[in-house]
Design a protein around this motif. Sequence first.
Motif, mmCIF file in Angstrom:
data_model
loop_
_atom_site.group_PDB
_atom_site.id
_atom_site.type_symbol
_atom_site.label_atom_id
_atom_site.label_comp_id
_atom_site.label_asym_id
_atom_site.label_seq_id
_atom_site.Cartn_x
_atom_site.Cartn_y
_atom_site.Cartn_z
ATOM 1 N N UNK A 189 1.565 9.742 -5.265
ATOM 2 C CA UNK A 189 1.292 11.029 -4.946
ATOM 3 C C UNK A 189 2.776 11.649 -5.189
ATOM 4 N N UNK A 190 3.649 10.716 -6.327
ATOM 5 C CA UNK A 190 4.798 11.800 -6.745
ATOM 6 C C UNK A 190 4.187 11.924 -7.980
ATOM 7 N N UNK A 191 3.175 11.074 -8.587
ATOM 8 C CA UNK A 191 2.807 11.604 -9.822
ATOM 9 C C UNK A 191 1.940 12.663 -9.767
ATOM 10 N N UNK A 192 1.170 12.892 -8.691
ATOM 11 C CA UNK A 192 0.065 14.245 -8.757
ATOM 12 C C UNK A 192 0.700 14.780 -7.926
ATOM 13 N N UNK A 193 1.717 14.880 -7.565
ATOM 14 C CA UNK A 193 2.943 15.963 -7.933
ATOM 15 C C UNK A 193 2.958 16.673 -9.242
ATOM 16 N N UNK A 194 3.579 15.744 -10.193
ATOM 17 C CA UNK A 194 3.964 16.153 -11.693
ATOM 18 C C UNK A 194 2.530 16.981 -12.084
ATOM 19 N N UNK A 195 1.460 16.007 -11.986
ATOM 20 C CA UNK A 195 0.396 16.298 -12.642
ATOM 21 C C UNK A 195 -0.413 17.577 -12.157
ATOM 22 N N UNK A 196 -0.323 17.976 -10.528
ATOM 23 C CA UNK A 196 -0.357 19.534 -10.299
ATOM 24 C C UNK A 196 0.049 20.182 -11.150
ATOM 25 N N UNK A 197 1.469 20.701 -10.615
ATOM 26 C CA UNK A 197 2.447 21.543 -11.090
ATOM 27 C C UNK A 197 1.825 21.526 -12.634
ATOM 28 N N UNK A 198 2.158 20.560 -13.737
ATOM 29 C CA UNK A 198 1.946 20.543 -14.921
ATOM 30 C C UNK A 198 0.187 21.381 -14.757
ATOM 31 N N UNK A 209 0.801 -1.074 0.153
ATOM 32 C CA UNK A 209 -0.302 -0.050 0.485
ATOM 33 C C UNK A 209 1.248 1.189 0.092
ATOM 34 N N UNK A 210 1.791 0.969 1.187
ATOM 35 C CA UNK A 210 2.962 2.099 0.797
ATOM 36 C C UNK A 210 3.818 2.433 -0.180
ATOM 37 N N UNK A 211 4.229 1.480 -1.007
ATOM 38 C CA UNK A 211 4.521 1.707 -2.242
ATOM 39 C C UNK A 211 3.658 2.430 -3.400
ATOM 40 N N UNK A 212 2.708 2.263 -3.170
ATOM 41 C CA UNK A 212 2.056 2.485 -4.824
ATOM 42 C C UNK A 212 1.075 3.801 -4.071
ATOM 43 N N UNK A 213 0.975 4.084 -2.681
ATOM 44 C CA UNK A 213 1.114 5.612 -2.635
ATOM 45 C C UNK A 213 1.765 6.539 -2.655
ATOM 46 N N UNK A 214 3.169 6.296 -2.023
ATOM 47 C CA UNK A 214 4.482 6.347 -2.508
ATOM 48 C C UNK A 214 4.854 6.764 -4.327
ATOM 49 N N UNK A 215 4.259 5.997 -5.194
ATOM 50 C CA UNK A 215 4.217 6.508 -6.475
ATOM 51 C C UNK A 215 3.244 7.477 -7.011
#
Length: 329
Positions: free
Chosen positions: A142-151, A134-140
């Motif tokens: 969140x990382x892609x959400x940070x990129x998308x939000x920035x975009x 769960x933690x590793x899927x969550x971490x990954x």
Amino acid sequence: MVVLANPVLDQISLIKSPDPGDYLSSIPTIDLSSSSSPDAIVRACKEFGFFKVTNHGVSMDLVEKLEAEAVKFFAMPQSEKDKSGPSNPFGYGSKKIGMNGDVGWLEYLLLATSAEPFCESSIAFLRDRSSSSFRSALYEYITSMRKLVCQMLELMADGLQLKQRDTLSKLLQGNECDEIFRLNHYPPCPLLQGFNCGLTGFGEHTDPQIISILRSNNTSGLQIALSDGRWVSVPSDREAFFINVGDALQVLTNGRFRSVKHRVVANGLKSRVSMIYFGGPPLAQRIAPLPQLMEEGEQSLYKDFTWEEYKRAAYKSRLADYRLGPFHL
Ligand SMILES: C=C1C[C@]23C[C@@]1(O)CC[C@H]2[C@@]12CC[C@H](O)[C@@](C)(C(=O)O1)[C@H]2[C@@H]3C(=O)O
Ligand SMILES: O=C(O)CCC(=O)C(=O)O
Ligand SMILES: [Fe+2]
């Protein structure tokens, strides 16, 4: 008025089922592979405060991996889930939303994700060794959400013709940011079958933050309020993301963008699972209209405040309150 003789449902309000015509047929959709996005995004943020994003580049495998982990979490025995609650506001919660008496037909896991690793959190489930997938899927994720939000925020800056593309996106960068992640599970509610109404899953509200990115499985239920106050249902799309303008972005644009009022109606037959990333700035960040956007002689519609001040006030309010009210000039 429909009365369902069931004590569990006593406090949760019913919402009339949408008529077929109440579906938002032309939901603004931004295809990230197309070059016309900035203007279209700005138009959607002004008119709806809401749009859908396709061809976003986030791997469906990752989305499905996290969804499967969420489903596994919500399928755990109640006593196990309760070890991660009650939410205050973070952790596992069921039916109670926030701390001021709101209720809905859902259970959820609410996490503060800015500080890594998330496993050091006070939430029992995240400390458990068995939650490593769960933690590793969550971490990954969140990382892609940070990129998308920035975009998204850079495209908005382009569309608003701001000289510096990172004017908005830099508000959500760095460890000080106030980032929240939420997994919602709306179980089916068979008692509703045969009635022309749904049960409030998540009552009407606006999101206080700058921006939210929502993804759900293929169960509908999300509704948004149009500027004339009419509620329309948003057809679900498990491959897309839905972006909400939050209160802070309404203020940063001096009311040009609309913080969208939305709610979720629970389904009689199918469960809905949604995951929402909320992008908030550092607590000390001043929230005020961007000077670069203001036209000559234009006055701010809002008092100056920090995100911490707004957030404190928001968390004392009920879900449906107009939280920006006390901050209007
Ligand atoms: C009733 C409440 C729940 C909420 C905090 C609040 O007092 C008012 C805002 C609510 C909201 C809506 C968007 C997000 O889901 C959320 C996490 C947020 O930041 O503001 C929730 C809060 C919550 O569930 O604790
Ligand atoms: O679960 C959803 O689809 C939306 C929930 C929501 O609006 C929220 O958690 O703020
Ligand atoms: Fe929301």
